[in-house]
Scaffold this active site. Structure first.
Site, PDB file in Angstrom:
ATOM      1  N   GLU A 299       0.842  -1.206   0.000  1.00 36.16           N
ATOM      2  CA  GLU A 299       0.000   0.000   0.000  1.00 36.16           C
ATOM      3  C   GLU A 299       0.878   1.258   0.000  1.00 36.16           C
ATOM      4  OE1 GLU A 299      -2.826  -0.313  -0.912  1.00 36.16           O
ATOM      5  OE2 GLU A 299      -4.272  -1.096   0.529  1.00 36.16           O
TER       6      GLU A 299
ATOM      7  N   THR B 136      -5.895   6.969  -5.075  1.00 40.48           N
ATOM      8  CA  THR B 136      -6.056   7.071  -3.614  1.00 40.48           C
ATOM      9  C   THR B 136      -5.178   8.180  -3.021  1.00 40.48           C
ATOM     10  OG1 THR B 136      -6.686   4.768  -3.455  1.00 40.48           O
ATOM     11  CG2 THR B 136      -5.886   5.762  -1.436  1.00 40.48           C
TER      12      THR B 136
HETATM   13  N1  HSE Z   1      -8.952   4.133   4.011  1.00 43.66           N
HETATM   14  C1  HSE Z   1      -8.382   4.371   2.704  1.00 43.66           C
HETATM   15  C2  HSE Z   1      -8.907   5.701   2.205  1.00 43.66           C
HETATM   16  C3  HSE Z   1      -8.775   3.273   1.783  1.00 43.66           C
HETATM   17  O1  HSE Z   1     -10.102   5.936   2.299  1.00 43.66           O
HETATM   18  O2  HSE Z   1      -8.100   6.505   1.716  1.00 43.66           O
HETATM   19  C4  HSE Z   1      -8.247   3.424   0.388  1.00 43.66           C
HETATM   20  O3  HSE Z   1      -8.609   2.278  -0.359  1.00 43.66           O
END
Ligand code: HSE
Length: 311
Positions: A131, A184
């Protein structure tokens, strides 16, 4: 047991589950992606093929490569090598935990192939490295449920502590993935750096109540708890007709839902398969009207996590 090759199936996940930003995640039975890991005579990681997405073959730029490399670096035997084929079935930038699924599959698959017996929490930690390379954040709300199955709560990041929550038996998820890509890293930049006290209070109330709803299988409480004051207000404007779609889904019987991960996928939970289908129809109708290409999934909760099969 001398395993030479392993096929790995890794589930998609709904991170945040609306109110649990970075702390709650749910694994799904659909979609699932696959990779094949093989022992090699050459030390290190080699990514041989990637199907279904344009991603780097260079191991240190690829989530799968980085995770396997981290595990190999950790082991005393520096002659070990692994070759990988990746079959991406979860589109990157979809909000369905694409990088998390790859990272989780790589970590569990390598542990299985090499027989290293890492504990689940250690496997999650290796997967978090994937990640980090994908979006410069070590959030575990995708990788933890992908690895453990079911619903995970990240109680603490430092030290990492993950609690598995019970999966309500009757819950069906409907997910629509409009074909827009949301990165993201970018979606995290739009979040406010600080949270006001009144927002923190409301959000804590919802997270606590949602966890309680999972234990009690109380779908009315679950429905009231699926409210997000942190990410949804700033992220939802990037998702076409998000509010209208959510309202309509609730009208046809959905308990509630929100943005899946950082979006653009939107998920809704229902307590019966036929309601989940009605929700899907309503979502499809809206995006067809807007001429937005999409994928739709109806899924139960995946309670097994990453699965490995070997010859
Ligand atoms: N918790 C993370 C976000 C998940 O919302 O940025 C990303 O897949």
């Amino acid at each position: 047991m001398n395993v030479k090759e392993v096929k790995v199936y890794s589930p998609a996940t709904i991170a945040n589950v609306t109110c649990g930003f970075d702390v709650l995640g749910m694994a799904l039975n659909e979609p699932v992606e696959k990779m094949v890991l093989r022992k090699s005579h050459y030390p290190g990681v080699k990514i041989c093929k990637i199907f279904g997405a344009e991603l780097p073959l260079q191991y240190d730029k690829n989530v799968v490569g980085v995770v396997i490399d981290k595990i190999l670096q950790h082991l005393p035997n520096n002659k070990l090598g692994i070759e990988v084929e990746i079959y991406k079935n979860i589109k990157p930038g979809s909000g369905l935990g694409s990088s998390g699924s790859s990272a989780a599959g790589a970590a569990v698959g390598t542990n299985f192939l090499l027989g290293t017996n890492f504990k689940p929490i250690e496997i999650i930690r290796f997967a978090q490295e994937g990640e980090k390379i994908a979006c410069d954040s070590m959030h575990a709300d995708n990788v933890a449920p992908a690895i453990l199955g079911g619903i995970s709560l990240v109680r603490s990041y430092c030290p990492l502590e993950v609690v598995s929550l019970p999966s309500p038996k009757k819950i069906w998820a409907t997910i629509i993935h409009p074909h827009l890509e949301i990165n993201t890293l970018e979606a995290r930049k739009v979040l406010k750096p600080e949270i006001k006290r009144d927002i923190a209070i409301k959000q804590c109330g919802n997270v606590g109540a949602l966890v309680s709803a999972f234990y009690r299988e109380d779908n009315c409480l679950l429905s009231r708890s699926l409210v997000d004051y942190i990410a949804e207000p700033v992220r939802s404007p990037s998702i076409p007709e998000f509010d209208e779609m959510k309202r309509e889904c609730k009208k046809v019987g959905a308990l509630g839902g929100g943005i899946s991960g950082s979006g653009p996928s939107v998920f809704m939970l229902s307590e019966a398969k036929d309601t989940a289908q009605k929700v899907a129809n309503s979502m499809i109708k809206r995006y067809n009207k807007l001429k937005i290409d999409h994928n739709i999934y109806i899924s139960t909760i995946n309670n097994t996590g990453v699965k490995c099969m070997f010859k």
